[in-house]
Design a protein around this motif. Structure first.
Motif, PDB file in Angstrom:
ATOM      1  N   ILE A 176       0.830  -1.207   0.000  1.00 59.67           N
ATOM      2  CA  ILE A 176       0.000   0.000   0.000  1.00 59.67           C
ATOM      3  C   ILE A 176       0.864   1.256   0.000  1.00 59.67           C
ATOM      4  CG2 ILE A 176      -1.627   1.346   1.391  1.00 59.67           C
ATOM      5  CD1 ILE A 176      -2.903  -1.289   2.225  1.00 59.67           C
ATOM      6  N   ARG A 177       1.954   1.264   0.767  1.00 60.43           N
ATOM      7  CA  ARG A 177       2.825   2.442   0.814  1.00 60.43           C
ATOM      8  C   ARG A 177       3.360   2.790  -0.566  1.00 60.43           C
ATOM      9  NH1 ARG A 177       5.055   0.102   5.549  1.00 60.43           N
ATOM     10  NH2 ARG A 177       6.843  -0.601   4.329  1.00 60.43           N
ATOM     11  N   ARG A 178       3.579   1.787  -1.378  1.00 58.70           N
ATOM     12  CA  ARG A 178       4.127   2.029  -2.714  1.00 58.70           C
ATOM     13  C   ARG A 178       3.048   2.183  -3.775  1.00 58.70           C
ATOM     14  NH1 ARG A 178       7.378  -0.466   0.478  1.00 58.70           N
ATOM     15  NH2 ARG A 178       9.654  -0.347   0.264  1.00 58.70           N
ATOM     16  N   ALA A 179       1.926   1.490  -3.595  1.00 57.07           N
ATOM     17  CA  ALA A 179       0.895   1.483  -4.636  1.00 57.07           C
ATOM     18  C   ALA A 179       0.102   2.777  -4.682  1.00 57.07           C
ATOM     19  CB  ALA A 179      -0.051   0.297  -4.415  1.00 57.07           C
ATOM     20  N   VAL A 180      -0.213   3.346  -3.525  1.00 57.34           N
ATOM     21  CA  VAL A 180      -1.061   4.546  -3.505  1.00 57.34           C
ATOM     22  C   VAL A 180      -0.455   5.682  -4.324  1.00 57.34           C
ATOM     23  CG1 VAL A 180      -2.046   6.338  -2.043  1.00 57.34           C
ATOM     24  CG2 VAL A 180      -2.216   3.955  -1.354  1.00 57.34           C
ATOM     25  N   PRO A 181       0.783   6.107  -4.039  1.00 58.86           N
ATOM     26  CA  PRO A 181       1.338   7.191  -4.863  1.00 58.86           C
ATOM     27  C   PRO A 181       1.601   6.780  -6.302  1.00 58.86           C
ATOM     28  CG  PRO A 181       3.012   6.324  -3.354  1.00 58.86           C
ATOM     29  CD  PRO A 181       1.718   5.703  -2.960  1.00 58.86           C
ATOM     30  N   LEU A 182       1.944   5.512  -6.525  1.00 59.28           N
ATOM     31  CA  LEU A 182       2.231   5.067  -7.888  1.00 59.28           C
ATOM     32  C   LEU A 182       0.992   5.141  -8.761  1.00 59.28           C
ATOM     33  CD1 LEU A 182       4.098   3.831 -10.000  1.00 59.28           C
ATOM     34  CD2 LEU A 182       3.545   1.565  -9.076  1.00 59.28           C
ATOM     35  N   TYR A 183      -0.140   4.651  -8.275  1.00 57.93           N
ATOM     36  CA  TYR A 183      -1.357   4.673  -9.080  1.00 57.93           C
ATOM     37  C   TYR A 183      -1.887   6.091  -9.252  1.00 57.93           C
ATOM     38  CZ  TYR A 183      -1.645  -0.388  -9.243  1.00 57.93           C
ATOM     39  OH  TYR A 183      -1.382  -1.706  -9.494  1.00 57.93           O
ATOM     40  N   ALA A 184      -1.692   6.939  -8.251  1.00 54.62           N
ATOM     41  CA  ALA A 184      -2.100   8.335  -8.415  1.00 54.62           C
ATOM     42  C   ALA A 184      -1.305   8.993  -9.544  1.00 54.62           C
ATOM     43  CB  ALA A 184      -1.892   9.094  -7.108  1.00 54.62           C
ATOM     44  N   ARG A 185      -0.001   8.749  -9.581  1.00 57.32           N
ATOM     45  CA  ARG A 185       0.836   9.295 -10.652  1.00 57.32           C
ATOM     46  C   ARG A 185       0.447   8.695 -12.003  1.00 57.32           C
ATOM     47  NH1 ARG A 185       6.869   8.303  -9.122  1.00 57.32           N
ATOM     48  NH2 ARG A 185       7.122   9.242 -11.190  1.00 57.32           N
ATOM     49  N   GLN A 186       0.068   7.419 -11.992  1.00 61.31           N
ATOM     50  CA  GLN A 186      -0.309   6.768 -13.249  1.00 61.31           C
ATOM     51  C   GLN A 186      -1.572   7.386 -13.831  1.00 61.31           C
ATOM     52  OE1 GLN A 186      -0.248   2.491 -13.010  1.00 61.31           O
ATOM     53  NE2 GLN A 186      -1.593   2.258 -14.755  1.00 61.31           N
ATOM     54  N   ARG A 187      -2.555   7.707 -12.967  1.00 57.34           N
ATOM     55  CA  ARG A 187      -3.781   8.328 -13.462  1.00 57.34           C
ATOM     56  C   ARG A 187      -3.499   9.719 -14.033  1.00 57.34           C
ATOM     57  NH1 ARG A 187      -6.283   4.396 -14.616  1.00 57.34           N
ATOM     58  NH2 ARG A 187      -7.929   5.861 -15.202  1.00 57.34           N
ATOM     59  N   ILE A 188      -2.630  10.481 -13.362  1.00 62.49           N
ATOM     60  CA  ILE A 188      -2.280  11.812 -13.858  1.00 62.49           C
ATOM     61  C   ILE A 188      -1.538  11.702 -15.190  1.00 62.49           C
ATOM     62  CG2 ILE A 188      -0.882  13.857 -13.400  1.00 62.49           C
ATOM     63  CD1 ILE A 188      -1.489  13.458 -10.434  1.00 62.49           C
ATOM     64  N   ALA A 189      -0.625  10.742 -15.275  1.00 65.69           N
ATOM     65  CA  ALA A 189       0.121  10.555 -16.514  1.00 65.69           C
ATOM     66  C   ALA A 189      -0.810  10.181 -17.666  1.00 65.69           C
ATOM     67  CB  ALA A 189       1.188   9.474 -16.334  1.00 65.69           C
ATOM     68  N   GLY A 190      -1.849   9.398 -17.371  1.00 65.74           N
ATOM     69  CA  GLY A 190      -2.817   9.049 -18.405  1.00 65.74           C
ATOM     70  C   GLY A 190      -3.562  10.271 -18.917  1.00 65.74           C
ATOM     71  N   GLY A 191      -3.928  11.161 -17.994  1.00 59.53           N
ATOM     72  CA  GLY A 191      -4.590  12.398 -18.410  1.00 59.53           C
ATOM     73  C   GLY A 191      -3.679  13.288 -19.229  1.00 59.53           C
ATOM     74  N   THR A 192      -2.400  13.373 -18.836  1.00 57.98           N
ATOM     75  CA  THR A 192      -1.437  14.177 -19.582  1.00 57.98           C
ATOM     76  C   THR A 192      -1.238  13.638 -20.992  1.00 57.98           C
ATOM     77  OG1 THR A 192      -0.287  14.714 -17.522  1.00 57.98           O
ATOM     78  CG2 THR A 192       0.928  15.058 -19.569  1.00 57.98           C
ATOM     79  N   GLN A 193      -1.180  12.314 -21.107  1.00 58.61           N
ATOM     80  CA  GLN A 193      -1.024  11.712 -22.432  1.00 58.61           C
ATOM     81  C   GLN A 193      -2.218  12.020 -23.325  1.00 58.61           C
ATOM     82  OE1 GLN A 193      -2.089   7.708 -22.952  1.00 58.61           O
ATOM     83  NE2 GLN A 193      -0.340   7.185 -24.260  1.00 58.61           N
ATOM     84  N   GLN A 194      -3.420  11.882 -22.755  1.00 59.64           N
ATOM     85  CA  GLN A 194      -4.611  12.171 -23.557  1.00 59.64           C
ATOM     86  C   GLN A 194      -4.664  13.634 -23.965  1.00 59.64           C
ATOM     87  OE1 GLN A 194      -8.424  10.626 -22.547  1.00 59.64           O
ATOM     88  NE2 GLN A 194      -7.620   8.862 -21.438  1.00 59.64           N
ATOM     89  N   GLN A 195      -4.241  14.532 -23.072  1.00 60.80           N
ATOM     90  CA  GLN A 195      -4.245  15.947 -23.410  1.00 60.80           C
ATOM     91  C   GLN A 195      -3.306  16.230 -24.585  1.00 60.80           C
ATOM     92  OE1 GLN A 195      -6.145  18.531 -22.108  1.00 60.80           O
ATOM     93  NE2 GLN A 195      -5.273  19.566 -23.883  1.00 60.80           N
ATOM     94  N   GLN A 196      -2.119  15.612 -24.571  1.00 56.62           N
ATOM     95  CA  GLN A 196      -1.172  15.834 -25.656  1.00 56.62           C
ATOM     96  C   GLN A 196      -1.710  15.296 -26.978  1.00 56.62           C
ATOM     97  OE1 GLN A 196       1.854  17.579 -25.600  1.00 56.62           O
ATOM     98  NE2 GLN A 196       1.410  17.382 -27.777  1.00 56.62           N
ATOM     99  N   LEU A 197      -2.356  14.138 -26.927  1.00 55.96           N
ATOM    100  CA  LEU A 197      -2.946  13.583 -28.141  1.00 55.96           C
ATOM    101  C   LEU A 197      -4.044  14.498 -28.686  1.00 55.96           C
ATOM    102  CD1 LEU A 197      -3.186   9.803 -27.134  1.00 55.96           C
ATOM    103  CD2 LEU A 197      -1.680  10.794 -28.880  1.00 55.96           C
ATOM    104  N   LEU A 198      -4.872  15.020 -27.788  1.00 55.48           N
ATOM    105  CA  LEU A 198      -5.933  15.927 -28.219  1.00 55.48           C
ATOM    106  C   LEU A 198      -5.360  17.201 -28.828  1.00 55.48           C
ATOM    107  CD1 LEU A 198      -8.440  15.582 -25.235  1.00 55.48           C
ATOM    108  CD2 LEU A 198      -8.794  14.798 -27.582  1.00 55.48           C
ATOM    109  N   ASP A 199      -4.327  17.773 -28.192  1.00 57.04           N
ATOM    110  CA  ASP A 199      -3.705  18.994 -28.718  1.00 57.04           C
ATOM    111  C   ASP A 199      -3.138  18.765 -30.110  1.00 57.04           C
ATOM    112  OD1 ASP A 199      -4.352  20.302 -26.416  1.00 57.04           O
ATOM    113  OD2 ASP A 199      -2.356  20.176 -25.516  1.00 57.04           O
ATOM    114  N   THR A 200      -2.506  17.607 -30.277  1.00 56.89           N
ATOM    115  CA  THR A 200      -1.868  17.318 -31.560  1.00 56.89           C
ATOM    116  C   THR A 200      -2.910  17.084 -32.659  1.00 56.89           C
ATOM    117  OG1 THR A 200       0.037  16.343 -30.436  1.00 56.89           O
ATOM    118  CG2 THR A 200      -0.283  15.752 -32.751  1.00 56.89           C
ATOM    119  N   VAL A 201      -3.962  16.321 -32.344  1.00 51.44           N
ATOM    120  CA  VAL A 201      -4.976  16.008 -33.349  1.00 51.44           C
ATOM    121  C   VAL A 201      -5.788  17.241 -33.717  1.00 51.44           C
ATOM    122  CG1 VAL A 201      -7.076  14.667 -33.780  1.00 51.44           C
ATOM    123  CG2 VAL A 201      -5.106  13.578 -32.687  1.00 51.44           C
ATOM    124  N   ARG A 202      -6.206  18.005 -32.715  1.00 52.86           N
ATOM    125  CA  ARG A 202      -7.030  19.176 -32.997  1.00 52.86           C
ATOM    126  C   ARG A 202      -6.260  20.256 -33.755  1.00 52.86           C
ATOM    127  NH1 ARG A 202      -9.837  20.308 -27.227  1.00 52.86           N
ATOM    128  NH2 ARG A 202      -7.598  20.418 -26.720  1.00 52.86           N
TER     129      ARG A 202
END
Length: 343
Positions: free
Chosen positions: A198-224
């Motif tokens: 739990i000590r390792r998973a909580v921050p890791l998954y939080a960062r993973q969700r943020i990274a997923g949003g950042t990736q989608q934002q970059q894809l949207l910026d590039t496509v649009r």
């Protein structure tokens, strides 16, 4: 269309809020409160199914005692019929319990989705632009999907497994308190493993969700902005940005996989230690005449039956941590007022 160095746009963005752990738990309680009767009925059905299922091990132990005592085969008839009855009753109660728990989960999830969509549609356009549409898109798609999967699969399985663990430990104590103590040898290892994870998973998954949003934002910026990108010959720069954000997400995902593999290896150590302790205790009690071979067999079967629910509970921590991270991001948006402020 203007361009900025990679990473500059993320620092300037104001991401949508993420609910605190306390607020996330409170939101779940608020959603469940109107359906307490349904929750109680589902819990009661699963409790009955688990309790009935625990009769299997003593009945198998009885068969061992009959065989060891060279008793007539006719004495097995009642035991076999009892095993058939246990299987039927457990199957019916489990089906009813899982159906009720699934209904509860889907009802709560539907209400959460409604709140999320209602608040998301009411957000001012400038608030979404400050956060980047990728942040909201990731919550609508990835976070909602993760929470939905947890509700449909993890919640019923976790409830049933937790009940099986508690009642099985009680059954071991009924056989002989020393069997319970032997089984608890595995507990410190499992507790340490869960805390370590739990000590390792909580921050890791939080960062993973943020990274997923950042990736989608970059894809949207590039496509649009594809036409502008081509006009100013910025294809390479945008490709590098997409690659960078995708690589960051993949790296975090691989870290999660390695974390889960390490988690499994520690669980196997706990299982070996506990089973060895139960078998050794059974040997000593049978040698001293304190327990029959059938009782020792039942104890070993009880502990072995703990492997599945115990591993399920601990392994579901993986789904739970990912779901909690996604749920906090959904609740953060669901708590937004129409003017974009938080409650």
């Amino acid at each position: 269309m203007t361009t900025t160095p990679p990473g500059t746009e993320e620092t300037a963005r104001e991401l949508l809020p993420v609910a605190s752990p306390a607020r996330t738990r409170a939101a779940v309680r608020e959603l469940i409160r109107p359906h307490r009767a349904l929750a109680a009925a589902g819990f009661a059905a699963l409790l009955a199914a688990t309790a009935v299922g625990l009769l299997t091990q003593p009945l198998l132990g009885r068969i061992v005692d009959i065989a060891a005592g060279n008793r007539p085969l006719d004495t097995l008839t009642a035991v076999v019929l009892s095993l058939v009855a246990v299987a039927l009753l457990q199957g019916l109660a489990t089906t009813a319990g899982l159906a009720l728990v699934a209904r509860l989960g889907e009802t709560v999830l539907a209400r959460l989705r409604e709140r999320f969509v209602e608040r998301a549609l009411g957000l001012p356009l400038e608030r979404i632009e400050r956060a980047g549409s990728g942040d909201l898109t990731a919550r609508v798609t990835g976070d909602v999907a993760v929470v939905a999967e947890a509700v449909r699969r993890a919640l019923p399985e976790f409830t049933r497994s937790a009940l099986a663990i508690v009642l099985t430990l009680g059954a071991l104590a009924v056989l002989d308190w020393r069997f319970l103590l032997a089984a608890l040898v595995a507990l410190p290892i499992q507790t340490w493993t869960a805390r370590w994870y739990i000590r390792r998973a909580v921050p890791l998954y939080a960062r993973q969700r943020i990274a997923g949003g950042t990736q989608q934002q970059q894809l949207l910026d590039t496509v649009r902005g594809a036409a502008t990108v081509r006009a100013f010959r910025l294809e390479r720069e945008h490709t590098e940005r997409v690659t960078e954000r995708s690589g960051a997400l993949v790296a975090l995902t691989l870290r999660g996989v390695n974390l889960v593999l390490s988690f499994y290896s520690r669980l196997h150590i706990a299982e070996f230690a506990g089973l060895a302790a139960v078998l050794a205790t059974g040997y000593l009690l049978v040698r001293d005449g304190s327990a029959s071979v059938g009782t020792a067999t039942a104890a070993a079967l009880y502990f072995h039956s703990l492997f599945t629910p115990m591993n399920a509970v601990l392994v579901l921590l993986d789904d739970a941590q990912s779901a909690v991270s996604g749920l906090a991001r959904i609740v953060g948006v669901a708590d937004l007022l129409q003017d974009g402020t938080t409650t």
